[in-house]
Design an enzyme around this catalytic site. Structure first.
Site, PDB file in Angstrom:
ATOM      1  N   GLU A 265       0.935  -1.097  -0.060  1.00 48.71           N
ATOM      2  CA  GLU A 265       0.149   0.065   0.065  1.00 48.71           C
ATOM      3  C   GLU A 265       0.980   1.130  -0.171  1.00 48.71           C
ATOM      4  O   GLU A 265       1.690   1.643   1.049  1.00 48.71           O
ATOM      5  CB  GLU A 265      -0.829  -0.053   1.244  1.00 48.71           C
ATOM      6  N   CYS A 299      -2.313   9.347   3.024  1.00 47.99           N
ATOM      7  CA  CYS A 299      -2.145   8.548   1.437  1.00 47.99           C
ATOM      8  C   CYS A 299      -3.193   8.691   0.718  1.00 47.99           C
ATOM      9  O   CYS A 299      -2.999   8.883  -0.574  1.00 47.99           O
ATOM     10  CB  CYS A 299      -1.613   7.211   1.672  1.00 47.99           C
TER      11      CYS A 299
HETATM   12  P1  NAD Z   1       8.565   5.031   4.116  1.00 50.98           P
HETATM   13  O1  NAD Z   1       8.511   4.379   2.704  1.00 50.98           O
HETATM   14  O2  NAD Z   1      10.057   5.963   4.178  1.00 50.98           O
HETATM   15  O3  NAD Z   1       8.973   3.933   5.238  1.00 50.98           O
HETATM   16  C1  NAD Z   1       7.906   2.915   5.722  1.00 50.98           C
HETATM   17  C2  NAD Z   1       8.482   1.901   6.394  1.00 50.98           C
HETATM   18  O4  NAD Z   1       9.504   1.237   5.469  1.00 50.98           O
HETATM   19  C3  NAD Z   1       9.234   2.269   7.572  1.00 50.98           C
HETATM   20  O5  NAD Z   1       9.017   1.448   8.812  1.00 50.98           O
HETATM   21  C4  NAD Z   1      10.839   2.153   7.333  1.00 50.98           C
HETATM   22  O6  NAD Z   1      11.619   2.036   8.538  1.00 50.98           O
HETATM   23  C5  NAD Z   1      10.623   1.018   6.307  1.00 50.98           C
HETATM   24  N1  NAD Z   1      11.838   1.198   5.333  1.00 50.98           N
HETATM   25  C6  NAD Z   1      12.608   1.951   4.823  1.00 50.98           C
HETATM   26  N2  NAD Z   1      13.384   1.575   3.840  1.00 50.98           N
HETATM   27  C7  NAD Z   1      13.261   0.151   3.756  1.00 50.98           C
HETATM   28  C8  NAD Z   1      13.870  -0.775   3.107  1.00 50.98           C
HETATM   29  N3  NAD Z   1      14.694  -0.489   2.021  1.00 50.98           N
HETATM   30  N4  NAD Z   1      13.209  -2.121   3.239  1.00 50.98           N
HETATM   31  C9  NAD Z   1      12.429  -2.296   4.038  1.00 50.98           C
HETATM   32  N5  NAD Z   1      11.806  -1.280   4.787  1.00 50.98           N
HETATM   33  C10 NAD Z   1      12.228  -0.090   4.673  1.00 50.98           C
HETATM   34  O7  NAD Z   1       7.330   5.695   4.539  1.00 50.98           O
HETATM   35  P2  NAD Z   1       6.970   6.663   5.512  1.00 50.98           P
HETATM   36  O8  NAD Z   1       7.430   7.903   5.213  1.00 50.98           O
HETATM   37  O9  NAD Z   1       6.972   6.202   6.824  1.00 50.98           O
HETATM   38  O10 NAD Z   1       5.145   6.783   5.187  1.00 50.98           O
HETATM   39  C11 NAD Z   1       4.783   7.743   4.468  1.00 50.98           C
HETATM   40  C12 NAD Z   1       4.240   6.896   3.191  1.00 50.98           C
HETATM   41  O11 NAD Z   1       3.497   6.208   3.372  1.00 50.98           O
HETATM   42  C13 NAD Z   1       3.890   8.025   2.058  1.00 50.98           C
HETATM   43  O12 NAD Z   1       4.160   7.913   0.641  1.00 50.98           O
HETATM   44  C14 NAD Z   1       2.194   7.407   2.167  1.00 50.98           C
HETATM   45  O13 NAD Z   1       1.523   7.787   0.954  1.00 50.98           O
HETATM   46  C15 NAD Z   1       2.237   6.006   2.224  1.00 50.98           C
HETATM   47  N6  NAD Z   1       1.280   5.725   3.204  1.00 50.98           N
HETATM   48  C16 NAD Z   1       0.306   4.838   2.374  1.00 50.98           C
HETATM   49  C17 NAD Z   1      -0.690   4.325   2.917  1.00 50.98           C
HETATM   50  C18 NAD Z   1      -1.587   3.468   1.830  1.00 50.98           C
HETATM   51  O14 NAD Z   1      -2.722   2.827   2.464  1.00 50.98           O
HETATM   52  N7  NAD Z   1      -1.360   3.467   0.438  1.00 50.98           N
HETATM   53  C19 NAD Z   1      -1.311   4.469   4.115  1.00 50.98           C
HETATM   54  C20 NAD Z   1      -0.295   5.190   4.751  1.00 50.98           C
HETATM   55  C21 NAD Z   1       0.780   5.802   4.223  1.00 50.98           C
END
Ligand code: NAD
Length: 494
Positions: A265, A299
């Site tokens: 997501e 999001c």
């Molecule tokens: P992010 O992608 O930076 O981080 C999300 C998670 O991924 C964190 O726990 C982080 O530690 C982990 N992570 C980072 N690099 C990684 C890697 N290489 N491998 C595995 N895990 C890794 O996102 P964010 O800044 O925490 O959140 C904001 C984003 O989330 C926005 O783009 C938003 O649109 C999205 N979001 C989407 C939904 C949906 O349902 N589509 C809902 C909420 C948020």
């Protein structure tokens, strides 16, 4: 464990993580700071887990899946998740304060991030209890004579759940509870900015439920490599992830060598097509509110408003008035509906995108900076930009701030083309006085979800997810439960 508290309601969460049934610190004792975004002060610490901690957690989850009967004992799982719902409910005011401390979410709108996910635990327990795991598809002709075929829906195995910071408690629940109820074991890796919504969940599971050691683990860490280790581990059968599209791509790539099932997501850049026959007084104040609640850190936010040129000025005026009167301020003060951005880094990103919008020719109608009366805390003014070029950076990149961009259009076809001009396809919105006309437009939007006239598409009983680069797979609804199961087809004598 520390449990600090001050007069404003700030409350630190548990510093420890849960691995194999034990709340623990990483071996070195290293911790990292958690900042309260409304005060910019350190609110407490969280243990800084390592790749080794992640490997132990995955080992524990693997053993719990392979060597206990968690995956086969539906009644026990129902018992445990019913206990979990009650335990979370008992802890809900504590969880709320921890959530506000680490996210800065206004107390007035915290219900959707606390009460709603707790109710969802009960929903999944009931859904899983009543699900038909063995389906008789009848007798089929085969060259060897008739065969009865049954489909057995079985848990996938070890599920790695990786969550973002914007709605952390809700997403920790949404990613893990259906997985657990379906019979999987789970390792949760919460986001760096919001470790406590994960660690508190782990504490409650181990202290207040019968969920066995290893079935549910939470690895808290300040390092992205710990999430990466989870997504690459060959002992993990599935990754369920919510976060940015960039990280989603990395997770998909690291799961490729083991052909891991991956539920993603991701980001969004949703458009709201306001048709020329819409009730502007109903649609636009609501659009402004949606942009500011959660500080725009949502999001599914329809952040690109498309207005018919024939009613452009009228629409801009309504949006401007609504944004200028939106209650922004301390999240602990009832009535405030927009708090700070979660971090200084996020605020800089939002302000930088606003500047890039103005540089590319957008007209700043209101906002655009830091509220003068809120010098402390990572606040951003509700911001409205008009005449936005649909190809510009501010129209194409997710902002994650209280910012609406407005672009005029001439015909319904133009509006649909502008809406679909995005790598994202998470959600969208249509406003019109004619629901059939709105349905026609909604069907042509290349997104996973659409709201018509403010009637939300989002909820536990309906599938939710993205198209294009907004994701793979669905959460919620029966479809969302099935993501955590695999169907095994069994042929047997007729
Ligand atoms: P992010 O992608 O930076 O981080 C999300 C998670 O991924 C964190 O726990 C982080 O530690 C982990 N992570 C980072 N690099 C990684 C890697 N290489 N491998 C595995 N895990 C890794 O996102 P964010 O800044 O925490 O959140 C904001 C984003 O989330 C926005 O783009 C938003 O649109 C999205 N979001 C989407 C939904 C949906 O349902 N589509 C809902 C909420 C948020």
């Amino acid at each position: 464990m520390t449990s600090g508290q001050n007069d404003s309601g700030v409350l630190a969460g548990d510093e420890r993580m849960l691995i194999d049934g034990e709340l623990q610190y990483t071996a070195s004792g290293a911790t990292f700071d958690v900042i309260h975004p409304a005060s910019e002060q350190v609110a407490g610490q969280a243990t800084d887990g390592t790749v080794e901690d992640m490997e132990r957690a995955v080992g524990a989850a693997r053993r719990a899946f392979d060597e206990t009967d968690w995956s086969r004992d539906l009644e026990f799982r129902y018992h445990c998740l019913t206990q979990l719902a009650a335990a979370l409910d008992r802890n809900k005011e504590h969880l709320r304060r921890v959530l506000i401390t680490e996210v800065g979410c206004p107390i007035t709108v915290s219900g959707s991030q606390i009460e709603s996910p707790i109710a969802e635990v009960t929903h999944w327990a009931e859904h899983g209890k009543n699900f038909e795991y063995l389906v008789d598809t009848g007798v089929h002709d085969t060259p060897m004579g008739p065969a009865r075929r049954m489909i057995h829906h079985e848990p996938i195995g070890v599920v790695g759940a990786i969550t973002p910071w914007n709605v952390p408690f809700y997403l920790n629940i949404a990613e893990t509870v259906p997985a657990l109820m379906a019979g999987n074991t789970v390792v949760l890796k919460p986001a760096q900015l919001t470790p406590w919504s994960g660690s508190e969940y782990g504490r409650i599971v181990t202290e207040e439920t019968d969920i066995p050691a290893g079935v549910f683990n939470v690895v808290v860490s300040n390092a992205n490599e710990v999430g990466a280790a989870l997504s690459a581990d060959s002992r993990v059968d599935m990754i369920t992830f919510t976060g940015s599209t960039a990280t989603g791509r990395a997770i998909l790539a690291s799961g490729a060598p083991t052909v891991k099932k991956t539920l993603l997501e991701l980001g969004g850049k949703s458009a709201h097509i306001v048709l020329d026959d819409a009730d502007f007084n109903a649609a636009l104040p609501l659009a402004a509110m949606m942009a500011c609640v959660m500080s725009g850190q949502s999001c599914i936010l329809p952040s690109r408003i498309l207005l018919p040129r024939s009613r452009y000025d009228e629409g801009l005026e309504l949006l401007k008035t609504s944004m200028e009167n939106f209650p922004v301020g301390d999240p602990w003060t009832p009535g405030n509906m927009q708090g700070p951005q979660i971090s200084e880094g996020q605020r800089k990103k939002v302000l930088g995108l606003i500047t890039s919008g103005v540089d590319s020719g957008a007209r700043l109608i209101t906002g655009g900076g830091i509220p003068r009366d809120l010098p402390v805390g990572y606040y951003v003014q509700p911001t409205l930009l008009a005449d936005v070029d649909p190809d510009s950076q501010i129209s194409q990149e997710e902002i994650f701030g209280p910012v609406l961009t407005v672009t005029p259009y001439d015909t319904d076809d133009d509006a649909i083309a502008i809406a679909n001009n995005s790598i994202y396809g998470l959600s969208g919105e249509v406003s019109s006085g004619d629901v059939d006309r709105a349905m026609g437009v909604a069907k042509r939007m290349r997104t996973g979800n659409v709201t018509i006239n403010g009637k939300s598409h989002f909820g536990i009983t309906s599938p939710f997810g993205g198209t294009k680069q907004s994701g793979l797979g669905r959460r919620n609804g029966d479809e969302g439960y099935r993501e955590y199961l695999e169907g095994k087809t069994i042929g047997l004598p007729a």
